[in-house]
Motif scaffolding. Structure first.
Motif, PDB file in Angstrom:
ATOM      1  N   MET A   1      11.837 -12.707  -3.833  1.00 48.78           N
ATOM      2  CA  MET A   1      10.350 -12.472  -3.841  1.00 48.78           C
ATOM      3  C   MET A   1      10.156 -11.143  -2.613  1.00 48.78           C
ATOM      4  O   MET A   1      10.710 -11.022  -1.822  1.00 48.78           O
ATOM      5  N   PRO A   2       9.599 -10.361  -3.176  1.00 47.45           N
ATOM      6  CA  PRO A   2       9.395  -9.105  -2.444  1.00 47.45           C
ATOM      7  C   PRO A   2       8.567  -9.205  -1.191  1.00 47.45           C
ATOM      8  O   PRO A   2       7.870 -10.264  -0.956  1.00 47.45           O
ATOM      9  N   ARG A   3       8.830  -8.590  -0.275  1.00 46.42           N
ATOM     10  CA  ARG A   3       8.093  -8.731   1.168  1.00 46.42           C
ATOM     11  C   ARG A   3       6.846  -8.296   0.889  1.00 46.42           C
ATOM     12  O   ARG A   3       6.368  -7.252   0.362  1.00 46.42           O
ATOM     13  N   GLU A   4       5.861  -8.909   1.856  1.00 47.12           N
ATOM     14  CA  GLU A   4       4.475  -8.511   1.853  1.00 47.12           C
ATOM     15  C   GLU A   4       4.119  -7.257   2.463  1.00 47.12           C
ATOM     16  O   GLU A   4       5.006  -6.797   3.252  1.00 47.12           O
TER      17      GLU A   4
END
Length: 105
Positions: A1-4
């Motif tokens: 999951m990519p960082r916000e």
């Protein structure tokens, strides 16, 4: 999951902070600025009631100005702000604006 992204994190933080403020408002919880204003007012009032009120008020001023100086504020300006506040409290009236959202009417 990519960082916000920073924008997404800030948006979530803004929502969280708004909820915290709303809960505090509903609970009628004073924040630290509310407490600090009332505390300073009371310190000045008590100092004025001393037998030698000029010396007592000067001691309060000296401590506050010294702490502000440690934080990088100008001594002369800090003393001026203190005296302006003390003078505004001198009339004996409650010096704070009413907080309408706390009224129960």
């Amino acid at each position: 999951m990519p960082r916000e992204t920073k924008r997404q994190r800030n948006a979530k933080q803004m929502i969280r902070q708004q909820r915290v403020r709303e809960k505090a408002r509903l609970r009628r919880r004073p924040d630290r600025d509310d407490l600090a204003r009332v505390l300073l007012w009371q310190m000045i009032e008590v100092a004025r009631q001393e037998d030698d009120s000029y010396i007592a008020l000067g001691k309060v001023r000296d401590v506050i100005v010294e702490l502000l100086e440690r934080q990088g504020f100008n001594v002369f300006e800090s003393e001026n702000v203190f005296h302006e506040l003390a003078d505004s409290y001198a009339d004996g009236l409650f010096p704070f604006r009413p907080k309408r959202h706390l009224e129960t009417n």
